[in-house]
Design a protein around this motif. Sequence first.
Motif, PDB file in Angstrom:
ATOM      1  N   UNK A 162     -10.618   0.985  -7.306  1.00 40.15           N
ATOM      2  CA  UNK A 162     -10.192  -0.430  -7.223  1.00 40.15           C
ATOM      3  C   UNK A 162     -11.178  -1.261  -6.413  1.00 40.15           C
ATOM      4  N   UNK A 163     -12.267  -0.636  -5.949  1.00 41.59           N
ATOM      5  CA  UNK A 163     -13.258  -1.344  -5.133  1.00 41.59           C
ATOM      6  C   UNK A 163     -13.108  -1.034  -3.659  1.00 41.59           C
ATOM      7  N   UNK A 164     -11.885  -0.828  -3.199  1.00 42.45           N
ATOM      8  CA  UNK A 164     -11.614  -0.394  -1.824  1.00 42.45           C
ATOM      9  C   UNK A 164     -10.615   0.759  -1.890  1.00 42.45           C
ATOM     10  N   UNK A 165     -10.451   1.443  -0.783  1.00 44.63           N
ATOM     11  CA  UNK A 165      -9.543   2.578  -0.808  1.00 44.63           C
ATOM     12  C   UNK A 165      -8.088   2.118  -0.743  1.00 44.63           C
ATOM     13  N   UNK A 166      -7.300   2.590  -1.704  1.00 47.12           N
ATOM     14  CA  UNK A 166      -5.877   2.257  -1.795  1.00 47.12           C
ATOM     15  C   UNK A 166      -5.096   3.569  -1.868  1.00 47.12           C
ATOM     16  N   UNK A 167      -4.315   3.920  -0.815  1.00 43.48           N
ATOM     17  CA  UNK A 167      -3.580   5.193  -0.819  1.00 43.48           C
ATOM     18  C   UNK A 167      -2.700   5.365  -2.054  1.00 43.48           C
ATOM     19  N   UNK A 168      -1.972   4.308  -2.451  1.00 47.73           N
ATOM     20  CA  UNK A 168      -1.074   4.424  -3.603  1.00 47.73           C
ATOM     21  C   UNK A 168      -1.845   4.718  -4.882  1.00 47.73           C
ATOM     22  N   UNK A 169      -2.987   4.034  -5.048  1.00 41.15           N
ATOM     23  CA  UNK A 169      -3.773   4.240  -6.260  1.00 41.15           C
ATOM     24  C   UNK A 169      -4.338   5.654  -6.314  1.00 41.15           C
ATOM     25  N   UNK A 170      -4.837   6.159  -5.166  1.00 38.28           N
ATOM     26  CA  UNK A 170      -5.426   7.501  -5.160  1.00 38.28           C
ATOM     27  C   UNK A 170      -4.361   8.569  -5.386  1.00 38.28           C
ATOM     28  N   UNK A 171      -3.187   8.375  -4.847  1.00 37.67           N
ATOM     29  CA  UNK A 171      -2.112   9.330  -5.097  1.00 37.67           C
ATOM     30  C   UNK A 171      -1.742   9.358  -6.571  1.00 37.67           C
TER      31      UNK A 171
END
Length: 492
Positions: free
Chosen positions: A127-136
């Motif tokens: 997503x361009x930056x780290x997103x915990x929800x997206x990585x999970x």
Amino acid sequence: MDKQAASHSHRGGRDGGVEDAEPVRMESGLEALRSSPEFRGPVEPLEDLDANQHIALFYESREEQFAAMVPFVRQGLSRGERVMYVIYEPTEADVLEAMRDGGIDVDAALSSGALSFHTLEETYLRTGTFDPDDMLSVYRDALEKAKADYSGFRVTADTNWILDERTEIPDFMEYESRVNRLFEGEDCIAICQYDLGTIPAEILRDVVRTHPHLIYDGTLCHNFYYTPPEEYFEPDEPAREVERMLGTLVDRTKAKVTLAETIEELEESNERLKRFAYVASHDLQEPLRMISSYLRLLERRRADELDREAREYIDFAVDGADRMREMVEGLLSYSRIDMHDPAFEPVDCNAVLEDALNDLRIRVEESDAVVSAGELPTVVGDANQLEQVFSNLISNAIKYSDEPPRVDVTAERRGDRCVFSVADEGIGIDSEYLDQIFEIFNRLHSNEEYRGTGIGLTLCRKIVNHHGGDIWVDSEPGEGTTFYFTLPTERA
């Protein structure tokens, strides 16, 4: 590792391929490291621990990193699992080379889809930056797809990228804690790789808190300091952490006290056993001496009444008693080694070898043996015990030679230790027996072939260990045998 087995990963759907794979649990990862030639450190057993399949690997070199990563991936592929690798540092080419060196058929694994490499832009930073929800969600989707076609899901990821300015460390630690929930009860296991030389200590401290299991300094251990996710996000987490830390200290103190008490009991038991062995060995010699003496006396005084068969029986009995006495004498020597702990002192090994050869002079002359030796060093130890080591090894070299024996004794200084070698050109030892020859009474030949008690090499190992050294053997049948042992050259 069989390369075909290492690449046979795809199940071909629920009804094909690997059908009987065990569930992917923490014990799988432990066994991958425990049985690996690359990973040489201790692996703590699970025992009664509630194990989540999430491991943090702390490494200081590529060698350390690959020593854990390669067997982890190799086992996953051999079990028919889907293996996902998120690459950052080192390069994909470096990782593939390490896997190939570890016996993995990476080309087959990649072409089948069992092994795949993914960039940060495809995973953590898509997503361009780290997103915990997206990585999970990335891992959740990958896990669900793996369930359809593979026996399990295995993932490993480089993490030096977390120092990137696009990543908030608290967000990443939240994600690491939530991964534990995602993997709970699933056929899934993961290793996150952390470079100790790159990632700051304050970040590594939180990494420790979010991983149930750690690999560090060649050791896999279960984490006392792990904070479960249900506690990691609670408002009263500081109080829970204090409680857990205090509980850990109490548990470890109790364990140390129990261990100390057990060690003390074992030391007392060992001391009693040593004294028993000494007394028993010493007291057995006289009855055995009497048996031999009275049998020979019977043979002399009743010579006219004994036929050939009776004389043969007496010879058998005397021979058995004599061999038993030799074994008892060996046991007595064995038990004496640490019955009395002499003050070690500098010992000239040239003089020790000369004394051993003087004792073996008749055997050397009768066998036409040639014993050569280079200049030997001065070591720290007990001269009488070290003479037994040289005497036993040289005696064995002479005994197990079909042709006139040639024995070469050398030594090489390595730091505060010296490595000695006693080499011969004799009959050699089959590789399957190399681990057995130091066991007490364990003989590879019958007494009719080569007379002996089976104590000599055991005695050598006991003496060398008593001096703080090691002893090992290198041999090929028909090519000769070389015994190596180490001794300290300086006071500890």
